[in-house]
Design an enzyme around this catalytic site. Sequence first.
Site, short mmCIF file in Angstrom:
data_model
loop_
_atom_site.label_atom_id
_atom_site.label_comp_id
_atom_site.label_asym_id
_atom_site.label_seq_id
_atom_site.Cartn_x
_atom_site.Cartn_y
_atom_site.Cartn_z
CE LYS A 81 40.37 44.12 -13.48
NZ LYS A 81 39.14 44.29 -12.65
CB SER A 156 38.81 41.03 -11.00
OG SER A 156 38.07 42.06 -11.26
CB SER A 180 36.76 43.93 -9.42
OG SER A 180 36.33 42.78 -9.50
N1 GLN Z 1 34.02 39.05 -7.60
C1 GLN Z 1 33.15 39.61 -8.39
C2 GLN Z 1 32.89 38.75 -9.52
O1 GLN Z 1 33.55 37.76 -9.62
C3 GLN Z 1 33.27 40.88 -9.05
C4 GLN Z 1 34.27 41.09 -10.13
C5 GLN Z 1 34.51 42.45 -10.58
O2 GLN Z 1 33.83 43.27 -9.99
N2 GLN Z 1 34.83 42.76 -11.84
O3 GLN Z 1 32.29 38.53 -10.39
#
Ligand code: GLN
Length: 496
Positions: A81, A156, A180
Amino acid sequence: MRTTELCDLSIHAALELLRRRALSALELTRAHLERIAALDGRLHAYITVTAEMALAQARQADERRARGDDAPLLGIPVAIKDVICTRDVRTTCGSRILENFVPPYDATVVTRLREAGAVLLGKTNTDEFAMGSSTEHSAFFPTANPWDLARVPGGSSGGSAAAVAAGCAMGALGSDTGGSVRQPAALCGIVGLKPTYGRVSRYGLVAHGSSLDQIGVLTRDVRDAALLLRVIAGHDPRDATSLDAPVPDYVQGLGNETDLRGVKIGVPKEYFISGIEAGVESAVREALRVMKGAGAEVVEISLPHTQYGIPIYYLIATAEASSNLARYDGVRYGLRAEDTDMWQTLFRTRALGFGREVKRRIMLGTYALSAGYYDAYYLKAQKARTLLRQDFERAFQQVDVLACPTTPDVAFRIGQKLDDPLQMYLSDVFTVSLNLVGMCGISVPCGFAGGLPVGLQLMGPPLREDMLLRIAYAYQQRTDWHTHRPPLSIQISAGG
Ligand code: GLN
């Protein structure tokens, strides 16, 4: 073997072939680069493909093996990532502000992958600074879900999940601040594991919410997740929050068990709320029946503060993000939009460099931390976070693991939630609590709803990744959901 077959192999199956010299790392890497070339024009899973570097690493892996080296991931092509620093390889965080940032060092997890012999295929797409649940907040492009190109892969770590699901990487690293890794794994029909806070070094992971962030793994089956976790887990003196605890042999620990006798599984009733998609609920209930059939005791349990998970998370995560993102000032690194003086340069750099969602969170977080509101919001959230942790601690006195859906619905359409941040935030309703309490969790494929993958989430107490993996593995042995692949049509129609 043809490209398609090579790209469908699990990591453990590929390692067998590599060890028997029935396959070379170079062939395997070439197959993946070909697959990426054929599909990524449609998927957009990668921000950067490091083809030359990957081929050089594959050759080195073959040489290492010829010398008798049998490192645990020798010759296995993986993706990372793009919030994890890679020396000499651009690391953008899905943001304009770091569009041309080339880190001078590797994150600890990358160093460990390299030492283990993994081949780095490239850097995968992400919501900007890992803020989002759909990968649509990437400053560059959205990623498509390989099961339906009109839908999001989740986020994400959507690029990593899509790449693994589509056979464009054998495994991948993601980061999980509020779900994420698990959420995109669920939406793409693969395995995603978020380790205990501190289990894996965060050195070189670009910070989002420092008390929540944890690097996790995305793979097509549970054994592969164990293989990757074993390589990246463990103490790192460069990360003060990394835990100095021994790393069990997660792979050995899987055994060959399909039996779950003696395992007690708690089903938190707050995770079966109205609004959850019917097909998701029935797939998860069926998974519970399978585990019961394997001998597990399944009991209902309560995590009474669950409803506060989302508000607590979005106060703490935004507060920490607003502070972490202060470093992008146009002076030290990244984008610099020159203006009349230092302050104007800073304002302009941040105005141009950050996207809407990031700005929204900086404002929310700054507000929650500001004098006069700190007690009412940030401090209150921290107190509520303690209550949430006590829910989990009490639960784990009664059961070994908790089981629930990973997400309330299957992959949604690209654009569907983009203009409604609250709806987007609710995608994380079943995943954020685990980050707030710092414990570990895994999402495994458990069926389909309307042709789209559904994830079963198992949550465990601190440092019990070994137990989670063993239970997930036993479940997987009794089902074949992890063997389903996205429709071939995208492979045939792709390339444009
Ligand atoms: N979707 C969550 C956020 O927007 C988690 C994001 C993540 O785990 N990086 O913060």
